[in-house]
Design a protein around this motif. Structure first.
Motif: not given
Lengths: 256, 266
Positions: B56-73
Motif C-alpha cells: 500500500q503506497k504512501i504518498d511522499l510529502n514533498i516534490k523535488s525542485k531545482d532550487q539552486l538552478h543547477f545546470k541541467k538538473y
C-alpha cells in the motif's frame, strides 16, 4: 564568483593557515592528548584530548592538514581514516559520561578514501559518529577554521552550534570532488558553501572575521556557546539540534 | 510496425555485457551467463519481496525542485520521472511479508542512481516516522550513488536528519532491517544504510563509502577485483549476511518470525 571560491580555497589550504592546534595552545590549558581507537590504530589526522577552558573541563577534537610536508603526509592532508572516527567516537562517549562539552576544530577535505579505511568500515564509523553527535547529552560546537566537506566533516558539524571563519567552506563534497563526480569543470558557484551563504540559511551561527583578533573572537564564541548551552538538559540539547537542522532544511523552499 | 513488442525482448547484462532474452533472465532477473543479478525496478522489487497485492503506497510529502538552478538538473529530474514513472528515487508504503505487516521503503537506482536529495531524505524520514507511529518493523531496500550534488549542502544534511529519526526508531525498540542493493555508496552508506539492527546485502552488490575511481586516484592503490562487492564486505565482517534474491523473501520472513516468536501478543 568562481574566483572568490578559488581565493578562499587557496587561503584555507595555505600551510600558514592558523590550525586547531595553535588555537588549543592559546585558549586552553592542562591539555591532555588521548590516543588511539582501542583496536589497532592511532590516526594522526584526528587529535583528541581533554583540556580546561577557563575552569571547565572540555573534550577537544581537531583536524588539520598539517603545517609541513612531513606532517601533511602523516596527517593524510586532514582526511580522517575509519580508525580516526573510531577514536573520535570513543572520545565523545567519554565526554558524555563525564559531562564535558565537546569542541571540534576543522580544516579538512573530507573523510579518507582508501582501501584500508573501506576495509575498516569507513561508512559505518562516519554514520555512528554523525548519529552520536546528534544524540549527544552534552553541548557540542564545531569551529570551521578552514574547509570541511561531505559526511566526513558532518560527523563533527552535527552540533548545537557552528562557527565558521569568514573564508571557511562546508559543502556536500569538495569543489574538486564535485566536478569529478559530475564530470564538469566549474559547477560549484551555484552551490552554497561559503560562510555568508551558510549563515543566511541558518546552518552557520556565527562568522569569525579573519583579522588580528581571531583568537579573542574564538575565545568569545566558545564562552558564549558554553553560557548558552551549559544549563540545558540533555533532552533540550538534542531537541535544539533537531530544530536547528530542520530549520536549515526548511530554507530549501525559501530559496530563489 | 504493429507487431513490434512494447518492451524490448533483449537487454544487455550490465556486468558481462552479453545480450540476454527476457525469458532467459527468468523470474529473478539473473544473468544466465555470468550469474549477476540485474538491477530491479521498484515494481519488480515489490513483486519479488512482498505478499501479492499487499503493498500500500504512501504518498511522499514533498516534490523535488531545482532550487539552486543547477545546470541541467530540472531536465534530469523530468527525464528520470518519465523513465521510472515515479516522482523520486524512493517509494514508501506498508506491505506484508508472510503475513507480517511491515513499513517498507524501496530506493530506486534507475532514478538518478538513487541519489539522496531533499525529497528522498524526507521520504526516508517519513517511512521511519510511520514505522515508529504504527510500531511496525521497517524494511528498507537501499540503493544510492550517494548524496545528490545538484542540491548541495541540502543533500548532505539528509544524512544527519535521517540518522536522528533512525536513532529514535531504534531506541523505541522497533526492528529495522536494511537490505543493501547495487549500488550503496557515499551519503547513503555513511548514514542510515549501515545503522540498522540488521544489515543484509544482495549478492554482487557494490557497497562502499568512496567510489573505486576516487580511491585509485587519491591513494594510488591497486584495488582487488572483488573490492567493495557484497561478498568482500561479508569477508571483512561488515554485513550480517549476503542473500541471493531468490531466497530473500524467505530470509526476511524468518528474521521477522524470530522477532515475534514467543511474543504473547503476537
Amino acid at each position: 564568483m568562481a574566483n572568490e571560491l578559488e581565493q578562499k580555497l587557496k587561503l584555507v589550504r595555505d600551510v600558514n593557515r592558523i590550525t586547531g592546534q595553535e588555537i588549543i595552545q592559546q585558549l586552553f590549558h592542562q591539555v591532555l592528548e588521548l590516543h588511539g581507537d582501542r583496536i589497532n590504530h592511532d590516526d594522526p589526522a584526528l587529535f583528541s584530548g581533554i583540556a580546561l577552558f577557563e575552569n571547565q573541563p572540555v573534550t577537544i577534537l581537531s583536524v588539520d592538514r598539517g603545517t609541513s610536508l612531513t606532517e601533511r603526509i602523516e596527517k593524510n592532508g586532514g582526511a580522517v581514516r575509519a580508525s580516526g572516527y573510531r577514536k573520535a567516537l570513543r572520545s565523545v562517549e567519554l565526554a558524555e559520561k563525564f559531562n564535558r562539552p565537546v569542541i571540534s576544530f576543522l580544516n579538512m577535505p573530507g573523510a579518507d578514501a582508501s582501501l584500508e579505511s573501506e576495509n575498516e568500515g569507513q561508512s559505518l564509523m562516519i554514520a555512528k559518529m554523525i548519529a552520536k553527535m546528534g544524540q549527544l547529552k552534552v553541548p557540542n560546537l564545531a569551529v570551521f577554521i578552514g574547509e570541511g566537506h561531505s559526511g566526513g566533516a558532518l560527523a563533527f558539524a552535527n552540533s548545537n552550534r557552528i562557527v565558521m571563519f569568514e573564508n571557511g567552506l562546508f559543502s556536500v563534497a569538495s569543489p574538486e570532488a564535485m566536478s569529478a563526480i559530475l564530470r564538469k569543470e566549474t559547477v560549484s558557484e551555484v552551490v552554497p558553501m561559503t560562510a555568508g551563504k551558510l549563515q543566511k540559511m541558518g546552518l552557520v551561527d556565527q562568522i569569525i572575521k579573519e583579522d588580528q583578533d581571531v583568537i579573542s573572537q574564538v575565545n568569545t564564541a566558545i564562552k558564549t556557546w558554553l553560557d548558552d548551552f551549559n544549563n540545558l538538559s540533555s533532552n533540550e540539547l538534542i531537541k535544539q539540534r533537531t530544530e536547528k537542522f530542520a530549520h536549515v532544511l526548511a530554507y530549501w523552499d525559501k530559496m530563489d | 510496425m504493429s507487431e513490434m513488442p512494447e518492451q524490448a525482448l533483449w537487454s544487455s547484462c550490465k556486468y558481462c555485457g552479453r545480450h540476454v532474452h527476457t525469458e532467459q533472465w527468468g523470474l529473478f532477473l539473473r544473468c544466465p551467463f555470468c550469474g549477476f543479478p540485474k538491477r530491479l525496478t521498484v515494481e519488480q522489487r515489490i513483486e519479488m519481496t512482498f505478499d501479492p497485492d499487499s503493498f500500500q503506497k504512501i504518498d511522499l510529502n514533498i516534490k523535488s525542485k531545482d532550487q539552486l538552478h543547477f545546470k541541467k538538473y530540472a531536465d534530469k529530474l523530468t527525464k528520470a520521472q518519465q523513465k521510472t514513472k515515479h516522482d523520486e528515487a524512493i517509494t514508501i508504503g506498508t506491505a506484508k511479508i508472510g503475513n507480517h505487516l511491515v513499513a517498507a521503503g524501496i530506493m530506486d537506482n534507475q532514478f538518478m542512481v538513487g541519489t539522496l536529495n531533499t525529497t528522498v531524505g524526507e521520504g526516508i524520514r517519513q517511512i521511519m516516522e510511520a514505522a515508529l507511529e504504527q510500531r511496525l518493523p521497517l524494511v528498507l531496500f537501499v540503493t544510492s550513488g550517494g548524496a545528490r550534488m545538484q542540491e548541495g549542502i541540502f543533500s548532505l544534511l539528509q544524512m544527519n536528519t535521517i540518522l536522528a529519526v533512525q536513532e529514535r526508531l531504534l531506541d523505541a525498540g522497533i526492528l529495522n532491517i536494511n537490505i543493501l542493493t547495487d549500488p550503496t555508496m557515499g551519503g547513503a552508506s555513511a548514514s542510515f544504510a549501515f545503522n540498522s539492527d540488521y544489515v543484509l546485502a544482495e549478492d554482487h552488490a557494490q557497497i562502499g563509502f568512496s567510489g573505486k575511481r576516487v580511491i585509485e586516484q587519491t591513494s594510488g592503490e591497486q584495488l582487488p577485483d572483488e573490492f567493495q562487492s557484497a561478498e568482500y564486505l561479508l569477508e571483512h565482517g561488515q554485513l550480517d549476511d549476503v542473500i541471493q534474491r531468490e531466497k530473500l523473501k524467505d530470509v526476511l520472513q524468518q528474521l521477522l518470525d524470530l522477532h515475534t516468536a514467543g511474543d504473547q501478543n503476537g
